[in-house]
Design an enzyme around this catalytic site. Structure first.
Site, PDB file in Angstrom:
ATOM      1  N   GLU A  44       0.913  -1.294  -0.174  1.00 50.98           N
ATOM      2  CA  GLU A  44       0.020  -0.112  -0.044  1.00 50.98           C
ATOM      3  C   GLU A  44       0.914   1.430   0.060  1.00 50.98           C
ATOM      4  O   GLU A  44       1.796   1.236   0.505  1.00 50.98           O
ATOM      5  CB  GLU A  44      -1.088  -0.020   1.183  1.00 50.98           C
ATOM      6  CG  GLU A  44      -2.090  -1.094   1.152  1.00 50.98           C
ATOM      7  CD  GLU A  44      -3.007  -0.871   2.302  1.00 50.98           C
ATOM      8  OE1 GLU A  44      -2.891   0.183   3.174  1.00 50.98           O
ATOM      9  OE2 GLU A  44      -3.893  -1.699   2.406  1.00 50.98           O
ATOM     10  N   ARG A 101      -3.108   3.724 -25.417  1.00 46.57           N
ATOM     11  CA  ARG A 101      -3.456   3.058 -26.585  1.00 46.57           C
ATOM     12  C   ARG A 101      -4.951   2.299 -26.409  1.00 46.57           C
ATOM     13  O   ARG A 101      -5.115   1.736 -27.204  1.00 46.57           O
ATOM     14  CB  ARG A 101      -2.446   1.847 -26.580  1.00 46.57           C
ATOM     15  CG  ARG A 101      -0.992   2.414 -27.036  1.00 46.57           C
ATOM     16  CD  ARG A 101       0.074   1.668 -27.097  1.00 46.57           C
ATOM     17  NE  ARG A 101       0.577   1.434 -25.750  1.00 46.57           N
ATOM     18  CZ  ARG A 101       1.742   0.646 -25.513  1.00 46.57           C
ATOM     19  NH1 ARG A 101       2.471   0.214 -26.249  1.00 46.57           N
ATOM     20  NH2 ARG A 101       2.190   0.393 -24.036  1.00 46.57           N
ATOM     21  N   LYS A 197       2.354  -1.572 -43.340  1.00 53.76           N
ATOM     22  CA  LYS A 197       2.573  -2.678 -42.577  1.00 53.76           C
ATOM     23  C   LYS A 197       1.171  -3.331 -42.133  1.00 53.76           C
ATOM     24  O   LYS A 197       0.063  -2.893 -42.259  1.00 53.76           O
ATOM     25  CB  LYS A 197       3.539  -2.424 -41.458  1.00 53.76           C
ATOM     26  CG  LYS A 197       2.791  -1.622 -40.311  1.00 53.76           C
ATOM     27  CD  LYS A 197       3.423  -1.492 -39.306  1.00 53.76           C
ATOM     28  CE  LYS A 197       2.664  -0.690 -37.814  1.00 53.76           C
ATOM     29  NZ  LYS A 197       3.328  -0.283 -36.817  1.00 53.76           N
ATOM     30  N   ASP A 223       7.559   8.381 -34.631  1.00 53.91           N
ATOM     31  CA  ASP A 223       6.231   7.909 -34.014  1.00 53.91           C
ATOM     32  C   ASP A 223       6.187   8.536 -32.731  1.00 53.91           C
ATOM     33  O   ASP A 223       6.995   9.302 -32.034  1.00 53.91           O
ATOM     34  CB  ASP A 223       6.616   6.434 -33.808  1.00 53.91           C
ATOM     35  CG  ASP A 223       5.434   5.554 -33.903  1.00 53.91           C
ATOM     36  OD1 ASP A 223       4.431   5.904 -33.734  1.00 53.91           O
ATOM     37  OD2 ASP A 223       5.464   4.441 -34.017  1.00 53.91           O
ATOM     38  N   THR A 228       8.261  -2.087 -27.684  1.00 57.87           N
ATOM     39  CA  THR A 228       9.438  -3.172 -27.914  1.00 57.87           C
ATOM     40  C   THR A 228      10.179  -2.911 -28.901  1.00 57.87           C
ATOM     41  O   THR A 228      11.282  -3.847 -29.010  1.00 57.87           O
ATOM     42  CB  THR A 228       8.765  -4.602 -27.944  1.00 57.87           C
ATOM     43  OG1 THR A 228       7.683  -4.446 -29.159  1.00 57.87           O
ATOM     44  CG2 THR A 228       7.735  -4.798 -26.898  1.00 57.87           C
ATOM     45  N   ALA A 229       9.874  -1.855 -29.812  1.00 55.61           N
ATOM     46  CA  ALA A 229      10.737  -1.416 -30.801  1.00 55.61           C
ATOM     47  C   ALA A 229      10.985  -2.534 -31.890  1.00 55.61           C
ATOM     48  O   ALA A 229      11.669  -2.432 -32.857  1.00 55.61           O
ATOM     49  CB  ALA A 229      12.429  -1.409 -30.559  1.00 55.61           C
TER      50      ALA A 229
END
Length: 328
Positions: A44, A101, A197, A223, A228-229
């Site tokens: 907590e 996202r 893509k 971007d 995660t590239a």
């Protein structure tokens, strides 16, 4: 006591990005105010504010990146503490907005978590929020309090202008980022290219084609965030295969999860230019990664708010490039 336009104010930092908070405070010529964060044995969060905030306009710096849930909860607890301590206004500086996202239902029975987080922030008692390059602009509409979404593009455009690169083309890693690529291309007065893509599954990208000409050119991929590239590595290598003589990349938010840094180091990228909305620990640093500071811009935002000036003045593209005198 710090005061602007007869308004008392204080700046606090939680644990997510104290370095950025210090930069903002230095630009404002004030010290960071005192608060301590501790945890009970079960995890907590407890926050103790070490000085009065009664009647003050308070600004709290806390991006909500990894660990996302911990950082969001810290922020909510801090807002509640400030509200109960009679702060006049509670202004959140959240350069990276976690869960951005998840701004829509992509499939049946999915949550809209970006809206849920907005509800939590408002319910806690925040009165204003400052962000940087929201993943989806419509997230601003999830809030019923003022929200200022700052832009990192002028800072990055200024950096590339000063590099004096030749034969530049700005590349979007997908169709959705074409507008962002177009804006950077307008700053630099260069053409754009779009990588076509598809994503067979999350964090996996496959290049299907390329719209535009990159052969013999210096490509700059733009971007809003890099996680995660995987997409970045694929895009950079594909541009090199298509004849680009050098490949750079720029993004606002360097999340850099899992194998991201390794992928960047192993890619065709010459350099990744990003901002310090997220503080990178030693494991996420690389000779290929260059962080530019947005502390000055956020400090100017605070000044405009306290002076009752329009924050939109800071969004004017070319004016921003000409006027920002702070170091990167």
């Amino acid at each position: 006591m710090a005061e602007i336009n007869r308004k008392k104010f204080k700046i606090f930092s939680l644990s997510a990005n104290r370095a950025l908070a210090k930069e903002i405070a230095e630009y404002m010529n004030v010290p960071l105010s005192d608060c301590s964060i501790s945890r009970f044995a079960d995890g907590e969060i407890q926050i103790d504010i070490g000085e009065t905030v009664r009647g003050h306009h308070v600004f709290v710096v806390q991006p909500t990146h990894t660990p996302v849930n911990e950082n969001i909860m810290e922020l909510l607890v801090m807002v509640d503490a400030l509200k109960r301590a009679s702060a006049k206004t509670i202004n959140l500086i959240v350069p990276y907005y976690g869960y951005s996202r998840q701004d829509r239902k992509a499939r049946a029975r999915q949550p809209i978590t970006a809206k849920l987080v907005a509800n939590l922030i408002e319910a806690a008692g925040a009165t204003r929020m400052m962000t940087m390059d929201l993943h989806a602009s419509q997230i601003q509409g999830f809030f019923d309090i003022p929200i200022d979404d700052f832009r990192a593009l002028p800072t990055m455009a200024k950096y590339f202008m000063e590099k004096n690169l030749e034969d530049v083309v700005v590349a979007s890693p997908d169709h959705g980022g074409a507008t962002r690529a177009r804006k950077l291309a307008e700053y630099l007065d260069v053409p754009i290219a779009i990588i076509d893509k598809r994503r067979p599954k999350p964090n996996v990208a496959e290049v299907m084609g390329l719209i535009g000409e990159v052969e013999g050119k210096t490509a700059v991929i733009i971007d809003d965030m890099i996680d995660t590239a995987g997409t970045l590595q694929t895009a950079a290598n594909e541009l090199q295969k298509r004849g680009a003589k050098a490949v750079y990349a720029a993004c606002t938010h360097p999340i850099l999860s899992g194998p991201a840094v390794e992928r960047i180091d192993d890619s065709a990228l010459v350099e990744l230019v990003t901002t310090n909305t997220i503080c990178l620990d030693d494991k996420k640093k690389s000779d290929k990664i260059n962080q530019l500071s947005i502390g000055y811009l956020l400090a100017e935002g605070i000044k405009h708010i306290l002076n009752d000036q329009p924050v939109s003045d800071l969004f004017k593209p070319m004016a921003g490039i000409a006027e920002w005198q702070g170091d990167y």
